[in-house]
Design a protein around this motif. Structure first.
Motif, PDB file in Angstrom:
ATOM      1  N   TRP A 113      18.672  14.078  31.308  1.00 28.74           N
ATOM      2  CA  TRP A 113      19.894  14.618  30.729  1.00 28.74           C
ATOM      3  C   TRP A 113      19.746  14.896  29.235  1.00 28.74           C
ATOM      4  CZ3 TRP A 113      24.298  16.813  32.075  1.00 28.74           C
ATOM      5  CH2 TRP A 113      25.343  16.859  31.154  1.00 28.74           C
ATOM      6  N   PHE A 114      19.290  13.891  28.481  1.00 27.64           N
ATOM      7  CA  PHE A 114      19.185  14.069  27.029  1.00 27.64           C
ATOM      8  C   PHE A 114      18.004  14.963  26.644  1.00 27.64           C
ATOM      9  CE2 PHE A 114      21.613  10.083  27.424  1.00 27.64           C
ATOM     10  CZ  PHE A 114      22.741  10.471  26.717  1.00 27.64           C
ATOM     11  N   ALA A 115      16.993  15.039  27.504  1.00 25.71           N
ATOM     12  CA  ALA A 115      15.871  15.937  27.252  1.00 25.71           C
ATOM     13  C   ALA A 115      16.251  17.390  27.479  1.00 25.71           C
ATOM     14  CB  ALA A 115      14.690  15.565  28.154  1.00 25.71           C
ATOM     15  N   SER A 116      17.267  17.633  28.296  1.00 23.47           N
ATOM     16  CA  SER A 116      17.647  18.996  28.664  1.00 23.47           C
ATOM     17  C   SER A 116      18.845  19.521  27.890  1.00 23.47           C
ATOM     18  CB  SER A 116      17.961  19.057  30.164  1.00 23.47           C
ATOM     19  OG  SER A 116      16.852  18.643  30.934  1.00 23.47           O
ATOM     20  N   ALA A 117      19.579  18.644  27.209  1.00 29.84           N
ATOM     21  CA  ALA A 117      20.759  19.080  26.462  1.00 29.84           C
ATOM     22  C   ALA A 117      20.349  20.078  25.384  1.00 29.84           C
ATOM     23  CB  ALA A 117      21.461  17.876  25.837  1.00 29.84           C
ATOM     24  N   ILE A 118      21.100  21.177  25.253  1.00 30.48           N
ATOM     25  CA  ILE A 118      20.760  22.216  24.285  1.00 30.48           C
ATOM     26  C   ILE A 118      21.355  21.839  22.942  1.00 30.48           C
ATOM     27  CG2 ILE A 118      20.725  24.699  23.851  1.00 30.48           C
ATOM     28  CD1 ILE A 118      19.397  23.883  26.454  1.00 30.48           C
ATOM     29  N   GLY A 119      20.776  20.815  22.331  1.00 30.73           N
ATOM     30  CA  GLY A 119      21.247  20.339  21.036  1.00 30.73           C
ATOM     31  C   GLY A 119      20.071  20.040  20.130  1.00 30.73           C
ATOM     32  N   GLY A 120      20.373  19.544  18.944  1.00 32.66           N
ATOM     33  CA  GLY A 120      19.319  19.213  17.992  1.00 32.66           C
ATOM     34  C   GLY A 120      18.417  18.111  18.516  1.00 32.66           C
ATOM     35  N   ALA A 121      17.130  18.232  18.244  1.00 31.78           N
ATOM     36  CA  ALA A 121      16.155  17.268  18.768  1.00 31.78           C
ATOM     37  C   ALA A 121      16.435  15.859  18.258  1.00 31.78           C
ATOM     38  CB  ALA A 121      14.745  17.707  18.395  1.00 31.78           C
ATOM     39  N   SER A 122      16.692  15.724  16.964  1.00 25.17           N
ATOM     40  CA  SER A 122      16.902  14.383  16.405  1.00 25.17           C
ATOM     41  C   SER A 122      18.193  13.768  16.934  1.00 25.17           C
ATOM     42  CB  SER A 122      16.943  14.447  14.874  1.00 25.17           C
ATOM     43  OG  SER A 122      17.955  15.324  14.434  1.00 25.17           O
ATOM     44  N   GLU A 123      19.257  14.594  17.044  1.00 28.90           N
ATOM     45  CA  GLU A 123      20.532  14.076  17.553  1.00 28.90           C
ATOM     46  C   GLU A 123      20.397  13.636  19.014  1.00 28.90           C
ATOM     47  OE1 GLU A 123      20.346  16.973  15.903  1.00 28.90           O
ATOM     48  OE2 GLU A 123      21.367  16.461  14.035  1.00 28.90           O
ATOM     49  N   MET A 124      19.692  14.434  19.834  1.00 31.00           N
ATOM     50  CA  MET A 124      19.517  14.084  21.247  1.00 31.00           C
ATOM     51  C   MET A 124      18.635  12.846  21.408  1.00 31.00           C
ATOM     52  SD  MET A 124      21.481  16.047  22.893  1.00 31.00           S
ATOM     53  CE  MET A 124      22.563  16.170  21.443  1.00 31.00           C
ATOM     54  N   ALA A 125      17.625  12.716  20.544  1.00 28.22           N
ATOM     55  CA  ALA A 125      16.763  11.533  20.589  1.00 28.22           C
ATOM     56  C   ALA A 125      17.558  10.280  20.229  1.00 28.22           C
ATOM     57  CB  ALA A 125      15.580  11.703  19.640  1.00 28.22           C
ATOM     58  N   ASN A 126      18.469  10.408  19.249  1.00 31.45           N
ATOM     59  CA  ASN A 126      19.314   9.273  18.878  1.00 31.45           C
ATOM     60  C   ASN A 126      20.247   8.875  20.024  1.00 31.45           C
ATOM     61  OD1 ASN A 126      18.242   9.104  16.310  1.00 31.45           O
ATOM     62  ND2 ASN A 126      19.786  10.425  15.393  1.00 31.45           N
ATOM     63  N   LEU A 127      20.844   9.868  20.683  1.00 29.50           N
ATOM     64  CA  LEU A 127      21.712   9.575  21.820  1.00 29.50           C
ATOM     65  C   LEU A 127      20.917   8.955  22.967  1.00 29.50           C
ATOM     66  CD1 LEU A 127      24.015  12.752  21.952  1.00 29.50           C
ATOM     67  CD2 LEU A 127      24.636  10.448  21.216  1.00 29.50           C
ATOM     68  N   ALA A 128      19.702   9.440  23.163  1.00 30.77           N
ATOM     69  CA  ALA A 128      18.846   8.881  24.215  1.00 30.77           C
ATOM     70  C   ALA A 128      18.537   7.410  23.947  1.00 30.77           C
ATOM     71  CB  ALA A 128      17.552   9.685  24.303  1.00 30.77           C
TER      72      ALA A 128
END
Length: 351
Positions: A113-128
């Protein structure tokens, strides 16, 4: 460490100059990115500091803000229904990618899910990380997504002979040293404030906001010379290429292959969706492709700016999408996780 930074800069600059000589589209971005990524995966000991990426993002955010005159802001305001459609489309792309990754990428749903979200890499990594997903796999997926989009779209546009005629800010304004100094101070203060309050993409959105407020009120301090724009692109390409290392493609090769497949499908869907929107609006098709592609705000805005394809419109689409995705990604994950778990348990009981 200084030697690694110097090596990285020389390689990035060499790649950019080679790309200029070869007439590659977006040479200062793509050339620096490609040579840095190739040499890093080959084991060359080079590095790029976050300061350089911040400087590159500052250049992009500030230069983009200079497009937002009162007339342009009025035009963009009329495009809100299409911008909202792009926001929803980005979520659908993320859902599509997560389903593909979960089924064939050999990872759990949260990582997919977080790898596929079309968002900023750093923000998605933080959420992950907050949701106990595989942060390393999430970061690598977004790195691969960025390099695929940044390279494929400009080459596709060149192959299709697509270019625009949106005027550059250097044609509208004059360079003023005093105004440039004031602009640097104001935009840097905004970037630091955005960073302090942990807002996303602080060195793009902080300077962008300040410059939009000035330009939108007919206060033009200066424009940024083309040389500064090229240096900003070089720094962005260098930092993107620096994310690759000798073991990048050796880590979970099946997973990265599925990520590449998912990104390819999302790019095709973005072209199709953009064509649909172009039939419903007066926004040019190439501008909509950049606006709805699964790339980042920095990279797609650079592409729009260099190719004269309506950078303000592309920026508006991506800023709205980035904020929307950042707000809904985590709640949607919890909703889907809650929905999928009961179904999985029911299926296991019937099996």
């Amino acid at each position: 460490m200084f030697v690694r930074y110097l090596t990285g800069f020389i390689l990035a600059l060499s790649g950019a100059l080679a790309a200029v000589w070869l007439a590659i589209p977006l040479p200062w971005l793509i050339g620096s990115l490609l040579l840095t990524a190739i040499t890093k995966t080959a084991g060359v000991k080079s590095a790029s500091h976050t300061v350089f990426r911040n400087m590159g993002q500052w250049v992009i955010g500030t230069s983009l803000g200079l497009y937002f005159t009162p007339e342009v802001l009025t035009i963009i305001g009329g495009y809100f229904p299409f911008i909202f459609a792009g926001m929803v489309f980005a979520i659908l792309l993320g859902i599509n990618g997560s389903l593909i990754l979960k089924k064939w990428g050999a990872v759990d749903f949260k990582t997919a899910w977080f790898a596929s979200a079309i968002g900023g890499a750093s923000e998605m990594a933080n959420l992950a990380e907050r949701n106990h997903a595989r942060t390393d796999l999430v970061a690598s997926a977004h790195s691969l997504r960025m390099i695929m989009v940044v390279i494929s779209i400009p080459f596709a546009f060149k192959f299709l002979n697509i270019s625009g005629n949106f005027p550059g800010t250097e044609l509208l304004y004059f360079f003023d040293p005093s105004g440039f100094f004031k602009l640097v101070i104001l935009t840097c203060i905004a970037g630091l404030l955005f960073k302090k309050f942990k807002l996303p993409n602080p060195w793009v959105l902080g300077p962008l906001l300040v410059t939009i407020l000035l330009t939108g009120n007919d206060t033009i301090l200066t424009y940024l010379p083309n040389e500064i724009s090229k240096l900003g692109q070089l720094f962005i390409g260098w930092s993107l290429g620096d994310k690759f290392g000798p073991d990048f493609f050796k880590k979970a090769p099946r997973y990265l292959s599925v990520v590449a497949l998912s990104n390819t499908l999302n790019l095709i869907l973005a072209f199709g969706f953009s064509y649909l929107l172009s039939t419903l609006s007066d926004i040019p098709f190439p501008t909509l492709v950049l606006s709805n592609s699964p790339g980042g705000i920095t990279e797609m805005s650079i592409t729009a700016k260099v190719l004269s394809l309506g950078a303000p419109i592309v920026t508006a689409f991506h800023v709205a999408r980035m904020v929307f995705v950042l707000l809904v990604t985590s709640p949607l994950y919890h909703f889907f996780e809650k929905y999928l778990k009961p179904r999985a348990s029911i299926k296991s009981q019937t099996d």
